[in-house]
Design a protein around this motif. Structure first.
Motif, mmCIF file in Angstrom:
data_model
loop_
_atom_site.group_PDB
_atom_site.id
_atom_site.type_symbol
_atom_site.label_atom_id
_atom_site.label_comp_id
_atom_site.label_asym_id
_atom_site.label_seq_id
_atom_site.Cartn_x
_atom_site.Cartn_y
_atom_site.Cartn_z
ATOM 1 N N GLY A 56 0.820 -1.212 0.000
ATOM 2 C CA GLY A 56 0.000 0.000 0.000
ATOM 3 C C GLY A 56 0.849 1.255 0.000
ATOM 4 O O GLY A 56 0.539 2.230 -0.693
ATOM 5 N N ILE A 57 1.943 1.247 0.763
ATOM 6 C CA ILE A 57 2.853 2.394 0.790
ATOM 7 C C ILE A 57 3.472 2.607 -0.586
ATOM 8 O O ILE A 57 3.535 3.734 -1.092
ATOM 9 N N VAL A 58 3.916 1.519 -1.206
ATOM 10 C CA VAL A 58 4.554 1.614 -2.529
ATOM 11 C C VAL A 58 3.553 2.120 -3.567
ATOM 12 O O VAL A 58 3.882 2.994 -4.381
ATOM 13 N N LEU A 59 2.322 1.601 -3.534
ATOM 14 C CA LEU A 59 1.301 2.081 -4.469
ATOM 15 C C LEU A 59 1.006 3.556 -4.258
ATOM 16 O O LEU A 59 0.843 4.314 -5.225
ATOM 17 N N PHE A 60 0.929 3.991 -2.993
ATOM 18 C CA PHE A 60 0.689 5.395 -2.709
ATOM 19 C C PHE A 60 1.776 6.279 -3.309
ATOM 20 O O PHE A 60 1.480 7.266 -4.001
ATOM 21 N N VAL A 61 3.035 5.925 -3.074
ATOM 22 C CA VAL A 61 4.150 6.739 -3.574
ATOM 23 C C VAL A 61 4.168 6.741 -5.108
ATOM 24 O O VAL A 61 4.328 7.788 -5.734
ATOM 25 N N MET A 62 3.992 5.567 -5.710
ATOM 26 C CA MET A 62 4.027 5.488 -7.176
ATOM 27 C C MET A 62 2.876 6.279 -7.810
ATOM 28 O O MET A 62 3.088 6.999 -8.798
ATOM 29 N N LEU A 63 1.678 6.163 -7.253
ATOM 30 C CA LEU A 63 0.543 6.887 -7.823
ATOM 31 C C LEU A 63 0.671 8.394 -7.620
ATOM 32 O O LEU A 63 0.286 9.177 -8.494
ATOM 33 N N ARG A 64 1.217 8.820 -6.468
ATOM 34 C CA ARG A 64 1.437 10.260 -6.249
ATOM 35 C C ARG A 64 2.470 10.814 -7.233
ATOM 36 O O ARG A 64 2.291 11.896 -7.788
ATOM 37 N N MET A 65 3.553 10.058 -7.457
ATOM 38 C CA MET A 65 4.574 10.513 -8.398
ATOM 39 C C MET A 65 4.031 10.528 -9.826
ATOM 40 O O MET A 65 4.334 11.442 -10.601
ATOM 41 N N LYS A 66 3.223 9.544 -10.186
ATOM 42 C CA LYS A 66 2.614 9.518 -11.516
ATOM 43 C C LYS A 66 1.674 10.709 -11.695
ATOM 44 O O LYS A 66 1.672 11.363 -12.744
ATOM 45 N N HIS A 67 0.901 11.008 -10.655
ATOM 46 C CA HIS A 67 -0.017 12.153 -10.710
ATOM 47 C C HIS A 67 0.759 13.461 -10.857
ATOM 48 O O HIS A 67 0.375 14.330 -11.648
ATOM 49 N N LYS A 68 1.848 13.603 -10.114
ATOM 50 C CA LYS A 68 2.665 14.818 -10.221
ATOM 51 C C LYS A 68 3.302 14.923 -11.611
ATOM 52 O O LYS A 68 3.408 16.013 -12.157
ATOM 53 N N TYR A 69 3.726 13.786 -12.177
ATOM 54 C CA TYR A 69 4.324 13.785 -13.511
ATOM 55 C C TYR A 69 3.302 14.210 -14.559
ATOM 56 O O TYR A 69 3.597 15.045 -15.421
ATOM 57 N N GLU A 70 2.106 13.635 -14.495
ATOM 58 C CA GLU A 70 1.070 13.971 -15.481
ATOM 59 C C GLU A 70 0.603 15.414 -15.337
ATOM 60 O O GLU A 70 0.265 16.059 -16.321
ATOM 61 N N LYS A 71 0.589 15.915 -14.113
ATOM 62 C CA LYS A 71 0.174 17.301 -13.857
ATOM 63 C C LYS A 71 1.294 18.288 -14.180
ATOM 64 O O LYS A 71 1.048 19.475 -14.372
ATOM 65 N N GLY A 72 2.543 17.793 -14.241
ATOM 66 C CA GLY A 72 3.685 18.651 -14.538
ATOM 67 C C GLY A 72 4.208 19.393 -13.337
ATOM 68 O O GLY A 72 4.817 20.451 -13.483
ATOM 69 N N THR A 73 3.994 18.861 -12.149
ATOM 70 C CA THR A 73 4.421 19.554 -10.935
ATOM 71 C C THR A 73 5.534 18.804 -10.193
ATOM 72 O O THR A 73 5.675 18.956 -8.985
ATOM 73 N N LEU A 74 6.314 17.996 -10.918
ATOM 74 C CA LEU A 74 7.454 17.349 -10.274
ATOM 75 C C LEU A 74 8.456 18.401 -9.831
ATOM 76 O O LEU A 74 8.554 19.479 -10.426
ATOM 77 N N GLY A 75 9.208 18.093 -8.783
ATOM 78 C CA GLY A 75 10.175 19.046 -8.262
ATOM 79 C C GLY A 75 11.272 19.351 -9.265
ATOM 80 O O GLY A 75 11.846 18.442 -9.856
ATOM 81 N N LYS A 76 11.544 20.613 -9.466
ATOM 82 C CA LYS A 76 12.604 21.053 -10.376
ATOM 83 C C LYS A 76 13.563 21.955 -9.611
ATOM 84 O O LYS A 76 13.155 22.850 -8.893
ATOM 85 N N LYS A 77 14.838 21.699 -9.788
ATOM 86 C CA LYS A 77 15.878 22.535 -9.203
ATOM 87 C C LYS A 77 16.689 23.161 -10.324
ATOM 88 O O LYS A 77 16.756 22.643 -11.436
ATOM 89 N N LYS A 78 17.330 24.279 -10.026
ATOM 90 C CA LYS A 78 18.049 25.016 -11.066
ATOM 91 C C LYS A 78 19.406 24.404 -11.400
ATOM 92 O O LYS A 78 19.818 24.422 -12.543
ATOM 93 N N THR A 79 20.092 23.880 -10.394
ATOM 94 C CA THR A 79 21.407 23.298 -10.663
ATOM 95 C C THR A 79 21.294 21.790 -10.845
ATOM 96 O O THR A 79 20.391 21.150 -10.305
ATOM 97 N N LYS A 80 22.218 21.240 -11.593
ATOM 98 C CA LYS A 80 22.194 19.802 -11.875
ATOM 99 C C LYS A 80 22.449 18.985 -10.615
ATOM 100 O O LYS A 80 21.816 17.953 -10.405
#
Length: 105
Positions: free
Chosen positions: A19-43
């Motif tokens: 359940g924990i793994v599904l929660f994390v994977m679905l949240r990350m997929k939702h953020k990816y599809e929404k375009g709100t994944l974390g972005k930083k300026k430096t590599k």
């Protein structure tokens, strides 16, 4: 009465960690599809951000391994719990660090 309890003791960590793994994977997929994944300026900051979840899994695994060595908890059960909780902590760290502003000092 002993057999159902034994089966529950074996299966419960797999169900909860799944359940924990599904929660994390679905949240990350939702953020990816929404375009709100974390972005930083430096590599280097982006690389650190991207490695927080796997780092959490590794730290959780190491803690679970040490815990199982010094306690009567079984190795397989502690590894399942440790990696799942480590993944959840890594995701929480990812969320916190992705919202944090970069400082240039």
């Amino acid at each position: 009465m002993g057999l159902p309890l034994e089966i529950l003791r074996i299966v419960l960590p797999v169900i909860i960690v799944g359940g924990i793994v599904l929660f994390v994977m679905l949240r990350m997929k939702h953020k990816y599809e929404k375009g709100t994944l974390g972005k930083k300026k430096t590599k280097s900051a982006q690389d650190f951000l991207d490695s927080l979840i796997p780092l959490g899994i590794l730290i959780g695994f190491a803690v679970a391994l040490l815990l199982s060595l010094f306690s009567p908890i079984s190795l397989l059960s502690s590894i399942a719990w440790g990696t799942g909780i480590g993944m959840l902590f890594g995701y929480v760290a990812y969320e916190i660090y992705s919202k944090k502003e970069e400082s240039y000092s």
